[in-house]
Design a protein around this motif. Structure first.
Motif, PDB file in Angstrom:
ATOM      1  N   ASP A   8       0.778  -1.236   0.000  1.00  0.00           N
ATOM      2  CA  ASP A   8       0.000   0.000   0.000  1.00  0.00           C
ATOM      3  C   ASP A   8       0.813   1.292   0.000  1.00  0.00           C
ATOM      4  N   ALA A   9       2.143   1.232   0.029  1.00  0.00           N
ATOM      5  CA  ALA A   9       2.920   2.477   0.041  1.00  0.00           C
ATOM      6  C   ALA A   9       2.740   3.233  -1.271  1.00  0.00           C
ATOM      7  N   ARG A  10       2.784   4.561  -1.189  1.00  0.00           N
ATOM      8  CA  ARG A  10       2.642   5.404  -2.365  1.00  0.00           C
ATOM      9  C   ARG A  10       3.982   5.499  -3.102  1.00  0.00           C
ATOM     10  N   TYR A  11       3.936   5.970  -4.336  1.00  0.00           N
ATOM     11  CA  TYR A  11       5.135   6.089  -5.149  1.00  0.00           C
ATOM     12  C   TYR A  11       6.186   6.953  -4.464  1.00  0.00           C
ATOM     13  N   ASP A  12       5.763   8.105  -3.924  1.00  0.00           N
ATOM     14  CA  ASP A  12       6.712   8.999  -3.256  1.00  0.00           C
ATOM     15  C   ASP A  12       7.265   8.394  -1.977  1.00  0.00           C
ATOM     16  N   ASP A  13       6.466   7.566  -1.282  1.00  0.00           N
ATOM     17  CA  ASP A  13       6.960   6.881  -0.082  1.00  0.00           C
ATOM     18  C   ASP A  13       8.085   5.915  -0.457  1.00  0.00           C
ATOM     19  N   PHE A  14       7.868   5.143  -1.518  1.00  0.00           N
ATOM     20  CA  PHE A  14       8.892   4.195  -1.955  1.00  0.00           C
ATOM     21  C   PHE A  14      10.178   4.922  -2.356  1.00  0.00           C
ATOM     22  N   VAL A  44       9.717  -0.260  -6.104  1.00  0.00           N
ATOM     23  CA  VAL A  44       8.325   0.197  -6.049  1.00  0.00           C
ATOM     24  C   VAL A  44       7.403  -0.955  -6.430  1.00  0.00           C
ATOM     25  N   THR A  45       6.570  -1.371  -5.494  1.00  0.00           N
ATOM     26  CA  THR A  45       5.662  -2.494  -5.733  1.00  0.00           C
ATOM     27  C   THR A  45       4.275  -2.153  -5.191  1.00  0.00           C
ATOM     28  N   ASP A  86      13.975   3.727  -8.769  1.00  0.00           N
ATOM     29  CA  ASP A  86      13.583   2.438  -9.342  1.00  0.00           C
ATOM     30  C   ASP A  86      13.313   2.657 -10.818  1.00  0.00           C
ATOM     31  N   SER A  87      14.274   2.285 -11.618  1.00  0.00           N
ATOM     32  CA  SER A  87      14.181   2.557 -13.054  1.00  0.00           C
ATOM     33  C   SER A  87      13.321   1.552 -13.812  1.00  0.00           C
ATOM     34  N   ASP A  88      13.018   0.404 -13.187  1.00  0.00           N
ATOM     35  CA  ASP A  88      12.231  -0.632 -13.850  1.00  0.00           C
ATOM     36  C   ASP A  88      10.810  -0.602 -13.304  1.00  0.00           C
ATOM     37  N   LEU A  89       9.874  -0.172 -14.125  1.00  0.00           N
ATOM     38  CA  LEU A  89       8.484  -0.055 -13.687  1.00  0.00           C
ATOM     39  C   LEU A  89       7.801  -1.391 -13.454  1.00  0.00           C
ATOM     40  N   PHE A  90       8.293  -2.435 -14.087  1.00  0.00           N
ATOM     41  CA  PHE A  90       7.512  -3.666 -14.183  1.00  0.00           C
ATOM     42  C   PHE A  90       8.072  -4.842 -13.391  1.00  0.00           C
ATOM     43  N   VAL A 102      10.595   8.206 -12.414  1.00  0.00           N
ATOM     44  CA  VAL A 102      10.555   7.619 -13.751  1.00  0.00           C
ATOM     45  C   VAL A 102       9.111   7.705 -14.222  1.00  0.00           C
ATOM     46  N   ALA A 103       8.903   8.234 -15.409  1.00  0.00           N
ATOM     47  CA  ALA A 103       7.545   8.408 -15.922  1.00  0.00           C
ATOM     48  C   ALA A 103       6.827   7.076 -16.023  1.00  0.00           C
ATOM     49  N   ALA A 104       5.560   7.060 -15.626  1.00  0.00           N
ATOM     50  CA  ALA A 104       4.750   5.851 -15.746  1.00  0.00           C
ATOM     51  C   ALA A 104       4.461   5.574 -17.219  1.00  0.00           C
ATOM     52  N   ALA A 105       4.257   4.308 -17.539  1.00  0.00           N
ATOM     53  CA  ALA A 105       3.964   3.931 -18.923  1.00  0.00           C
ATOM     54  C   ALA A 105       3.399   2.522 -18.943  1.00  0.00           C
TER      55      ALA A 105
END
Length: 356
Positions: free
Chosen positions: A118-124, A141-142, A132-136, A171-174
């Motif tokens: 449940d952590a937010r992107y900015d928290d991570f 960031v999970t 975290d350069s790998d979005l997937f 890192v921009a979402a995509a």
């Protein structure tokens, strides 16, 4: 003889009366539960009450991962993968709903899993010096917001993107742009949510329940209602990509009330317990009414010059300002009659160790 029989009858009745009084008193005493018995029963009741949502959270994560498309030679496509994308969004909402209903009690009992889920992107990013350069993938960031950020990237408000661009490590979402990225989303990021929610489900047992900690978590969650509203003004709100934070806090309230109601019998056994309970229920009703004034799942748009420290009269007159003021007042721990004040009095009445 008549006098003798009358005296004997009177003595017999007296003895019967004393015996009856003693038995009634003893029966009443034996039927009165101890605090230890209430605590034991509450642990079991809380386990059962939240089990459906814990299972629903995991089931939704499994369904989301299963629905993730596996295109050959390409990434996600809005037309070709429309059904899969709709299903993933629907299952994400199911997972979100289930977790927000249990968040208050679960977060303090499973803090590590709560962070991963449940952590937010900015928290991570605050915990990741290199970002975290790998979005997937399944590291860094999970969780639900990492998935939400990808699923809803096409409709994320510009203000949210502008806020996140200022974060170190951004890192921009995509969407996945290649077959390999789509596979990674399915087999790593989405699977990580399945694994984490499965761990939560496996560990959810009566033995894990710390009533003091769980109840303190409920109070904290009610206190956080004002923060969840206020953060919408800085684009730091929780479900900011899907614009469902209003739905989140409604689910927070419903879940908190469901668990709080389990304490009713214990509270009623205490002095002034019924009046304390009535005050708390009135506080819940008040918050429910406040939330009902907002249409839809999103928090009203905050004024561009909003300041939580010193809001202007004009800002307070906007739909967002009215919501913020009402929620802030309803959960104020220092205000007699607020829901947090009442819940704290409940803890004191039954002897739970919570600190605010």
């Amino acid at each position: 003889m008549i006098l003798k029989h009358t005296l004997l009858a009177a003595l017999a009745l007296s003895a019967f009366g004393c015996s009856s009084d003693g038995n009634d008193s003893g029966s009443q005493k034996s039927s009165q539960k101890t605090d230890a018995q209430y605590e034991q029963e509450l642990g079991s009741s809380m386990h059962d009450a939240l089990l459906d949502d814990v299972q629903a959270l995991h089931d939704a994560a499994v369904a989301l991962q299963k629905a993730a498309p596996e295109p050959s030679g390409r990434g996600w496509d809005a037309d070709l993968d429309a059904d899969a994308l709709d299903t993933m969004k629907s299952k994400w909402i199911d997972a979100r709903t289930a977790y927000e209903r249990t968040e208050g009690a679960l977060a303090p009992l499973f803090p590590d899993i709560d962070t991963e889920i449940d952590a937010r992107y900015d928290d991570f990013l605050g915990m990741l010096p290199d970002g975290d350069s790998d979005l997937f993938d399944d590291q860094g960031v999970t969780g639900m917001h990492a998935i939400e950020r990808i699923l809803y990237v096409k409709t994320t408000p510009d203000a949210v993107v502008q806020f996140e661009q200022t974060l170190p490590g951004y890192v921009a979402a995509a969407w996945p742009a290649t077959e390999d990225e789509a596979k990674e989303f399915k087999e790593k990021l989405a699977q990580r949510l399945v694994t984490d929610t499965g761990t939560l489900q496996d560990q959810w047992s009566v033995q894990k329940i710390d009533l003091d900690g769980a109840y303190a978590g409920l109070i904290d969650l009610m206190l956080e209602q004002r923060e969840k509203v206020a953060k919408a003004a800085t684009q730091e709100e929780e479900s900011r990509y899907s614009q469902r934070t209003m739905a989140d806090i409604r689910d927070n309230l419903a879940g908190t009330r469901k668990v709080y109601d389990l304490f009713e019998s214990w509270l009623d056994s205490k002095k002034n317990g019924k009046s304390i309970d009535l005050a708390v229920q009135a506080g819940f009703d008040n918050l429910n009414t406040i939330y009902g004034t907002v249409q839809g799942d999103a928090i009203p748009q905050p004024p561009s010059d909003w300041s939580s420290e010193n809001p202007t009269a004009d800002n307070l007159a906007t739909p967002f300002g009215k919501l913020y003021s009402a929620v802030n007042d309803a959960v104020d721990p220092n205000k007699d009659g607020s829901v947090v004040d009442g819940m704290t009095k409940t803890a004191e009445a039954v002897g739970l160790m919570v600190s605010q």
